[in-house]
Design a protein around this motif. Structure first.
Motif, PDB file in Angstrom:
ATOM      1  N   TRP A 185       0.845  -1.189   0.000  1.00 50.23           N
ATOM      2  CA  TRP A 185       0.000   0.000   0.000  1.00 50.23           C
ATOM      3  C   TRP A 185       0.880   1.238   0.000  1.00 50.23           C
ATOM      4  N   SER A 186       0.368   2.308  -0.576  1.00 52.49           N
ATOM      5  CA  SER A 186       1.049   3.595  -0.467  1.00 52.49           C
ATOM      6  C   SER A 186       0.867   4.120   0.956  1.00 52.49           C
ATOM      7  N   THR A 187       1.758   5.002   1.378  1.00 53.56           N
ATOM      8  CA  THR A 187       1.604   5.589   2.711  1.00 53.56           C
ATOM      9  C   THR A 187       0.332   6.426   2.786  1.00 53.56           C
ATOM     10  N   GLN A 188      -0.070   7.041   1.680  1.00 50.17           N
ATOM     11  CA  GLN A 188      -1.286   7.845   1.684  1.00 50.17           C
ATOM     12  C   GLN A 188      -2.511   6.997   2.002  1.00 50.17           C
ATOM     13  N   ARG A 189      -2.548   5.796   1.454  1.00 59.04           N
ATOM     14  CA  ARG A 189      -3.691   4.914   1.730  1.00 59.04           C
ATOM     15  C   ARG A 189      -3.624   4.369   3.158  1.00 59.04           C
ATOM     16  N   ALA A 201      -1.870  -2.241  12.332  1.00 59.46           N
ATOM     17  CA  ALA A 201      -0.828  -2.346  13.351  1.00 59.46           C
ATOM     18  C   ALA A 201       0.562  -2.440  12.750  1.00 59.46           C
ATOM     19  N   LEU A 202       0.650  -2.685  11.454  1.00 57.77           N
ATOM     20  CA  LEU A 202       1.949  -2.745  10.791  1.00 57.77           C
ATOM     21  C   LEU A 202       1.764  -2.529   9.305  1.00 57.77           C
ATOM     22  N   ASN A 203       2.863  -2.239   8.637  1.00 58.36           N
ATOM     23  CA  ASN A 203       2.880  -2.023   7.197  1.00 58.36           C
ATOM     24  C   ASN A 203       3.886  -2.988   6.589  1.00 58.36           C
ATOM     25  N   ASN A 204       3.608  -3.481   5.378  1.00 56.86           N
ATOM     26  CA  ASN A 204       4.385  -4.581   4.808  1.00 56.86           C
ATOM     27  C   ASN A 204       4.743  -4.314   3.337  1.00 56.86           C
ATOM     28  N   PRO A 205       5.603  -3.312   3.090  1.00 52.01           N
ATOM     29  CA  PRO A 205       6.086  -3.076   1.725  1.00 52.01           C
ATOM     30  C   PRO A 205       7.355  -3.873   1.443  1.00 52.01           C
ATOM     31  N   GLY A 206       7.785  -3.846   0.189  1.00 55.27           N
ATOM     32  CA  GLY A 206       9.078  -4.423  -0.147  1.00 55.27           C
ATOM     33  C   GLY A 206      10.191  -3.464   0.224  1.00 55.27           C
ATOM     34  N   ASP A 253      10.897   3.845  -0.655  1.00 51.54           N
ATOM     35  CA  ASP A 253      11.908   4.786  -1.132  1.00 51.54           C
ATOM     36  C   ASP A 253      12.213   5.755   0.010  1.00 51.54           C
ATOM     37  N   ASP A 254      12.989   6.787  -0.256  1.00 54.87           N
ATOM     38  CA  ASP A 254      13.403   7.694   0.813  1.00 54.87           C
ATOM     39  C   ASP A 254      12.206   8.378   1.476  1.00 54.87           C
ATOM     40  N   GLU A 255      11.243   8.824   0.679  1.00 51.42           N
ATOM     41  CA  GLU A 255      10.065   9.488   1.236  1.00 51.42           C
ATOM     42  C   GLU A 255       9.243   8.528   2.086  1.00 51.42           C
ATOM     43  N   TYR A 256       9.117   7.288   1.614  1.00 52.99           N
ATOM     44  CA  TYR A 256       8.380   6.259   2.351  1.00 52.99           C
ATOM     45  C   TYR A 256       9.047   6.014   3.712  1.00 52.99           C
TER      46      TYR A 256
END
Length: 282
Positions: free
Chosen positions: A149-153, A170-175, A193-196
């Protein structure tokens, strides 16, 4: 082993989680050996998904839990992966169906953590947060999060939860790994990425990084111009990433460790809670 607190999960989870994406029930021996070694090292978070092996991976992990006891590990399951033709399935109905099937395959009444495997921005976040809270209230999941998911969502979902007195992600699961992807390994994948990363520093939401070892890019099996093909080449072969690999190798030699260990340390040494998801094939 270090441990991380996840809101809603009774015990702290190990900062290294193991994936069983390739484990199959017709030959569970190798998977059992890996899971036993992981548990002996202090690992307690195992990652699976409704889509892995068309359910075969859930079945294999269920056999291990039956043999070792449900308390042998905390289980993170994922649902709502797109259909093979790419059609999204991020809906309350698909969530309920995937969760129910995974619980049956695993032979357990609950998942410690349930994660939405993909996003569909056409679906209002409120519908998904409502459905996840219903599953939590029913005792079928203890905590939940989002993958790719994007941080915005994520922000929109947690804002909705706060406004309606509901439990948030409770947590986020990006690559995420030391290597930066040239292109997504699979459609719909989202990478840090850096912004994320800055957003995670600000929010302090725990981050579970899938492919934390860049699918083995730092293992020593890959080098520039080696003539290989495949997902790792397509996703990670770039001058910048080979420069990162070279620096990791030099640092590893200086400290008497491995380059892939340096890559793992990168994910785990952040100013916010992180968990590195690694796979036996990495």
């Amino acid at each position: 082993m270090r441990y991380v607190s996840i809101e809603g999960v009774a015990d702290s989870v190990s900062s290294i989680a193991i994936g069983v994406m390739k484990a199959m029930p017709d030959d569970p021996g190798p998977a059992f050996a890996i899971l036993d070694a992981f548990a002996a090292a202090g690992g307690n978070l195992v990652d699976t998904a409704h889509v892995y092996g068309d359910g075969a991976v859930d079945l294999t992990l269920g056999k291990w839990l039956a043999a070792r006891g449900r308390d042998a590990a905390m289980v993170l399951g994922k649902g709502c992966h797109p259909k093979p033709d790419g059609v999204p399935r991020v809906t309350p109905a698909a969530l309920e169906a995937d969760l129910g099937e995974s619980l049956d395959r695993l032979g357990t009444d609950y998942l410690d953590i349930f994660v939405l495997h993909r996003d569909d921005e056409a679906v209002p976040v409120g519908e998904l947060i409502d459905a996840l809270n219903r599953a939590r209230d029913a005792g079928r999941i203890m905590a939940f999060g989002a993958s790719n998911w994007s941080t915005q969502r994520v922000v929109a979902a947690n804002d909705y939860a706060a406004a309606h007195g509901l439990v948030p992600f409770a947590l986020n699961n990006p690559g995420w790994s030391l290597a930066r992807p040239v292109e997504p390994m699979w459609p719909g994948c989202v990478y840090v990425d850096d912004e994320y990363a800055r957003w995670h520093r600000q929010s302090q939401l725990p981050l579970l990084a899938w492919s934390a070892q860049a699918a083995g890019f730092f293992s020593g099996r890959y080098e520039s111009g080696d003539g290989r093909s495949g997902d790792v080449v397509r996703t990670y072969y770039s001058d910048d990433n080979f420069a990162r690999l070279h620096r990791a190798q030099l640092l590893a030699q200086r400290h008497g460790v491995t380059a892939i260990g340096i890559a793992l340390a990168y994910v785990l040494s952040q100013p916010f809670p992180t968990i590195a998801l690694v796979g036996p094939g990495d």
